[in-house]
Design a protein around this motif. Structure first.
Motif, PDB file in Angstrom:
ATOM      1  N   UNK A  15     -21.198 -49.071  61.566  1.00  0.00           N
ATOM      2  CA  UNK A  15     -21.980 -48.240  62.475  1.00  0.00           C
ATOM      3  C   UNK A  15     -22.974 -49.082  63.275  1.00  0.00           C
ATOM      4  N   UNK A  16     -23.571 -50.082  62.627  1.00  0.00           N
ATOM      5  CA  UNK A  16     -24.503 -50.963  63.335  1.00  0.00           C
ATOM      6  C   UNK A  16     -23.780 -51.793  64.394  1.00  0.00           C
ATOM      7  N   UNK A  70     -32.876 -57.695  78.780  1.00  0.00           N
ATOM      8  CA  UNK A  70     -32.531 -58.274  77.481  1.00  0.00           C
ATOM      9  C   UNK A  70     -33.636 -58.011  76.462  1.00  0.00           C
ATOM     10  N   UNK A  71     -34.888 -58.088  76.890  1.00  0.00           N
ATOM     11  CA  UNK A  71     -35.996 -57.786  75.982  1.00  0.00           C
ATOM     12  C   UNK A  71     -35.931 -56.327  75.531  1.00  0.00           C
ATOM     13  N   UNK A  72     -35.647 -55.423  76.470  1.00  0.00           N
ATOM     14  CA  UNK A  72     -35.516 -54.000  76.119  1.00  0.00           C
ATOM     15  C   UNK A  72     -34.336 -53.791  75.184  1.00  0.00           C
ATOM     16  N   UNK A  73     -33.223 -54.479  75.435  1.00  0.00           N
ATOM     17  CA  UNK A  73     -32.043 -54.329  74.584  1.00  0.00           C
ATOM     18  C   UNK A  73     -32.312 -54.815  73.165  1.00  0.00           C
ATOM     19  N   UNK A 121     -29.728 -51.775  64.411  1.00  0.00           N
ATOM     20  CA  UNK A 121     -28.452 -52.433  64.666  1.00  0.00           C
ATOM     21  C   UNK A 121     -28.554 -53.941  64.441  1.00  0.00           C
ATOM     22  N   UNK A 122     -29.756 -54.474  64.594  1.00  0.00           N
ATOM     23  CA  UNK A 122     -30.048 -55.874  64.330  1.00  0.00           C
ATOM     24  C   UNK A 122     -31.362 -55.970  63.577  1.00  0.00           C
ATOM     25  N   UNK A 145     -34.008 -62.926  66.542  1.00  0.00           N
ATOM     26  CA  UNK A 145     -34.818 -64.064  66.984  1.00  0.00           C
ATOM     27  C   UNK A 145     -34.347 -65.387  66.397  1.00  0.00           C
ATOM     28  N   UNK A 146     -33.179 -65.397  65.791  1.00  0.00           N
ATOM     29  CA  UNK A 146     -32.712 -66.611  65.117  1.00  0.00           C
ATOM     30  C   UNK A 146     -32.445 -67.736  66.107  1.00  0.00           C
ATOM     31  N   UNK A 147     -31.843 -67.427  67.265  1.00  0.00           N
ATOM     32  CA  UNK A 147     -31.466 -68.471  68.215  1.00  0.00           C
ATOM     33  C   UNK A 147     -32.642 -69.014  69.019  1.00  0.00           C
ATOM     34  N   UNK A 148     -33.830 -68.429  68.858  1.00  0.00           N
ATOM     35  CA  UNK A 148     -34.987 -68.970  69.570  1.00  0.00           C
ATOM     36  C   UNK A 148     -35.392 -70.340  69.050  1.00  0.00           C
TER      37      UNK A 148
END
Length: 234
Positions: A60-61, A89-92, A101-102, A108-111
């Motif tokens: 579902x996520x 993208x920030x809103x998403x 869903x996340x 924030x892992x890829x930051x």
């Protein structure tokens, strides 16, 4: 003395829309407004994805994340309220985290990725080159080496300019479209006085091929290169 009474109940300020008489009229006025239909398209796309039956192999996520992703892509096209890709993208990400869903860690892992900040720094340098016209001056300086009438030497000069600017400008549009191509048009107009466009066609083809080659030569020459590098497993 004569008393004068003025009824201001129906007064409407200038340049203001008329007050709707009912809820349906208000909804119709909102729908007809300029900023409403792009948001309607964005949420309609996400809602259409959620309305489809979810496959059993997808969580579902994951299904909700697909709806948010497609809504963001459509939003980047229609640009609701003038928002660009960054705010969307920030809103998403905010919607994905609020709907679970996340997770915050996954979002924030890829930051902390070195490749991401490498591209960000390259974009900063590219903005400086564009604002200061340094990239255009470099290209003009190399084009002046070709002299008058030597089209082949001019093509080599534009290719050399593309090669020098590629590591610093991670965008083919900003590099070729904003710097190289206007110089090609001005140079071709001087060498095609009869309107034959032979020189402009040749230089445009050379610029296209050189931009494709230089984009694959350097990691910072295109924003997608670090993404591909991160996906490669040796």
């Amino acid at each position: 003395k004569k008393e004068i009474r003025v009824d201001l109940s129906s007064y409407q300020p200038m340049n203001s829309p008329p007050k709707p008489k009912s809820l349906s009229a208000w909804l119709l006025a909102v729908f007809r407004s300029q900023d409403c239909w792009p948001w309607t398209v964005v949420f309609g796309t996400a809602g259409a994805v959620l309305a489809f039956p979810r496959p059993s192999s997808v969580t579902l996520a994951g299904w909700g994340l697909l709806a948010i992703f497609l809504g963001t892509i459509v939003g980047a096209v229609v640009q609701p309220s003038g928002l660009g890709l960054g705010p969307l993208c920030v809103i998403a990400v905010a919607v994905a985290c609020s709907t679970q869903c996340l997770t915050i860690t996954a979002a924030l892992k890829d930051l902390g990725s070195k490749n991401l900040w490498l591209v960000v720094m390259a974009f900063f340098i590219a903005r400086a080159l564009t604002k200061s016209n340094l990239g255009a001056r470099i290209a003009r300086k190399l084009a002046s080496v070709a002299g008058e009438g030597n089209t082949l030497a001019l093509a080599y000069c534009f290719t050399s300019a593309e090669l020098l600017l590629a590591p610093m400008i991670p965008s083919v549009t900003a590099r070729s479209g904003s710097i190289i191509f206007p110089l090609i048009i001005s140079a071709a107009n001087e060498r095609d006085p009869d309107g034959s466009r032979h020189v402009s066609s040749f230089l445009t083809l050379v610029a296209f091929q050189s931009s494709a080659i230089t984009s694959a030569m350097f990691v910072t020459a295109m924003a997608g290169n670090p993404v591909v590098q991160g996906c490669v497993r040796i």
